[in-house]
Design an enzyme around this catalytic site. Structure first.
Site, PDB file in Angstrom:
ATOM      1  N   ASP A  66     -31.051  16.477 -35.261  1.00 41.61           N
ATOM      2  CA  ASP A  66     -32.350  17.122 -35.037  1.00 41.61           C
ATOM      3  C   ASP A  66     -32.985  17.546 -36.365  1.00 41.61           C
ATOM      4  O   ASP A  66     -32.299  17.787 -37.355  1.00 41.61           O
ATOM      5  CB  ASP A  66     -32.152  18.344 -34.130  1.00 41.61           C
ATOM      6  CG  ASP A  66     -33.465  18.836 -33.524  1.00 41.61           C
ATOM      7  OD1 ASP A  66     -34.456  18.074 -33.542  1.00 41.61           O
ATOM      8  OD2 ASP A  66     -33.490  19.974 -33.033  1.00 41.61           O
ATOM      9  N   ASN A 122     -37.556  13.004 -24.446  1.00 44.87           N
ATOM     10  CA  ASN A 122     -38.375  12.675 -25.619  1.00 44.87           C
ATOM     11  C   ASN A 122     -39.591  11.802 -25.287  1.00 44.87           C
ATOM     12  O   ASN A 122     -40.488  11.638 -26.122  1.00 44.87           O
ATOM     13  CB  ASN A 122     -37.535  12.028 -26.720  1.00 44.87           C
ATOM     14  CG  ASN A 122     -36.597  12.994 -27.426  1.00 44.87           C
ATOM     15  OD1 ASN A 122     -35.507  12.641 -27.851  1.00 44.87           O
ATOM     16  ND2 ASN A 122     -37.015  14.250 -27.556  1.00 44.87           N
TER      17      ASN A 122
HETATM   18  C1  IPE Z   1     -32.605  16.593 -28.952  1.00 47.79           C
HETATM   19  O1  IPE Z   1     -33.571  17.056 -29.836  1.00 47.79           O
HETATM   20  C2  IPE Z   1     -32.680  15.100 -28.817  1.00 47.79           C
HETATM   21  C3  IPE Z   1     -32.318  14.313 -29.997  1.00 47.79           C
HETATM   22  C4  IPE Z   1     -31.879  14.782 -31.122  1.00 47.79           C
HETATM   23  C5  IPE Z   1     -32.466  12.894 -29.834  1.00 47.79           C
HETATM   24  P1  IPE Z   1     -34.995  17.582 -29.356  1.00 47.79           P
HETATM   25  O2  IPE Z   1     -35.720  17.959 -30.577  1.00 47.79           O
HETATM   26  O3  IPE Z   1     -35.621  16.572 -28.469  1.00 47.79           O
HETATM   27  O4  IPE Z   1     -34.609  18.846 -28.486  1.00 47.79           O
HETATM   28  P2  IPE Z   1     -35.461  20.154 -28.162  1.00 47.79           P
HETATM   29  O5  IPE Z   1     -36.787  19.698 -27.628  1.00 47.79           O
HETATM   30  O6  IPE Z   1     -35.598  20.903 -29.440  1.00 47.79           O
HETATM   31  O7  IPE Z   1     -34.631  20.902 -27.160  1.00 47.79           O
HETATM   32  C1  IPE Z   2     -34.776  14.586 -33.861  1.00 47.92           C
HETATM   33  O1  IPE Z   2     -35.760  15.128 -34.672  1.00 47.92           O
HETATM   34  C2  IPE Z   2     -35.035  13.130 -33.521  1.00 47.92           C
HETATM   35  C3  IPE Z   2     -35.492  12.896 -32.144  1.00 47.92           C
HETATM   36  C4  IPE Z   2     -35.535  13.793 -31.193  1.00 47.92           C
HETATM   37  C5  IPE Z   2     -35.919  11.548 -31.808  1.00 47.92           C
HETATM   38  P1  IPE Z   2     -37.075  15.803 -34.057  1.00 47.92           P
HETATM   39  O2  IPE Z   2     -38.122  14.767 -33.924  1.00 47.92           O
HETATM   40  O3  IPE Z   2     -36.754  16.526 -32.809  1.00 47.92           O
HETATM   41  O4  IPE Z   2     -37.446  16.817 -35.216  1.00 47.92           O
HETATM   42  P2  IPE Z   2     -38.010  18.282 -35.049  1.00 47.92           P
HETATM   43  O5  IPE Z   2     -37.079  19.020 -34.160  1.00 47.92           O
HETATM   44  O6  IPE Z   2     -39.378  18.158 -34.440  1.00 47.92           O
HETATM   45  O7  IPE Z   2     -38.048  18.835 -36.427  1.00 47.92           O
HETATM   46 MG    MG Z   3     -36.190  18.402 -32.439  1.00 52.84          MG
END
Ligand code: IPE
Ligand code: IPE
Ligand code: MG
Length: 248
Positions: free
Chosen positions: A26, A74
């Site tokens: 993340d 997502n």
């Molecule tokens: C979890 O991260 C999913 C992945 C890392 C693929 P998210 O960024 O989607 O999770 P939330 O929305 O912060 O819970």
């Molecule tokens: C994790 O990084 C990757 C995916 C969920 C695909 P994020 O896209 O959630 O990054 P933040 O949490 O917005 O920084």
């Molecule tokens: Mg994230």
């Protein structure tokens, strides 16, 4: 219990280290925003970190690495980000197939493939087939994966087996259900790492992580290194896992 020792030399796997590590990668979006760049820039930087972590597994003693690449939630992101991620996954698989194969990684995907485009699913299936004989490290990529969705899909298949008489409801227990999960060939994760400072599991490996140890670290995923990975795995080795029992 005998105190466990941690090897500091990187050549020997630490005794008592985690066999299966799962990572919630993340923080890509925030990493890009901090640099005044679009979120996809962060996803590209994040994808580049994966190889180093995979390749460090054998020396750390990690046999299974499972990474969360895209969740069933997502899809709520903008069309631009979702399309960019899907195109990144296609490019990543095409680009990394050779190095993953040569390294000896066995790649598997978990998650629901039904919503993914045919071209991507084809690449995923081909990568799984091309690496099926490898044994050096087991890399599992969670793509369109959600723990609740997985349990729902598993339950549907289990119910079908009951309906067709293949399974007696009286025989359904804690050993039966995991056989229907996407992870049926994997051991449960010992350690789950989440980067970016969020202390939540966001629907990742819900059933499988019932007794996993967790590490929530502030590092944003594109800044994650094999050194940090090694440190987290080493500190896992001194934890006292009890699985509901008492210390022996
Ligand atoms: C979890 O991260 C999913 C992945 C890392 C693929 P998210 O960024 O989607 O999770 P939330 O929305 O912060 O819970
Ligand atoms: C994790 O990084 C990757 C995916 C969920 C695909 P994020 O896209 O959630 O990054 P933040 O949490 O917005 O920084
Ligand atoms: Mg994230």
């Amino acid at each position: 219990m005998k105190p466990q020792t941690i090897e500091t030399a990187s050549t020997e796997p630490p005794s008592g280290g985690p066999r299966h590590v799962a990572i919630i990668m993340d923080g890509n979006g925030r990493w890009a925003t901090q640099r005044g760049r679009p979120r996809l820039f962060g996803h590209h930087a994040g994808a580049k970190r994966v190889r180093e972590v995979v390749e460090s597994c054998p020396e750390i003693g990690v046999e299974y690495l499972t990474i969360f690449a895209f969740s069933t939630e997502n899809w709520k992101r903008t069309q631009v980000e979702v399309a960019g991620l899907m195109s990144l996954f296609r490019r990543y698989i095409t680009k990394e197939t050779r190095s993953l194969s040569e390294f000896g990684a066995r790649v598997r995907f978990i998650g629901d493939r039904v919503r993914l485009d045919n071209k991507l699913v084809k690449l995923m299936t081909e990568l799984e087939a091309a690496t099926a004989h490898n044994t050096r490290v087991n890399l599992t990529i969670a793509l369109n994966y959600g723990g609740r969705d997985e349990v729902a899909r598993a339950t549907k298949r289990l119910a079908q087996d009951v309906a067709t008489g293949k399974l007696d409801p009286a025989d359904v227990d804690e050993e039966t259900l995991p056989k229907y999960l996407d992870t049926y060939v994997l051991p449960d994760p010992d350690l789950v790492i989440r980067t970016s400072g969020e202390a939540r599991i966001s629907n990742f490996l819900l059933w499988q992580s019932a007794y996993a140890e967790y590490e929530f670290i502030d590092t944003l995923w594109p800044d994650f290194t094999k050194e940090e990975f090694g440190r987290l795995c080493a500190s896992y080795g001194v934890r006292d896992r009890r699985f509901g029992g008492v210390k022996k």
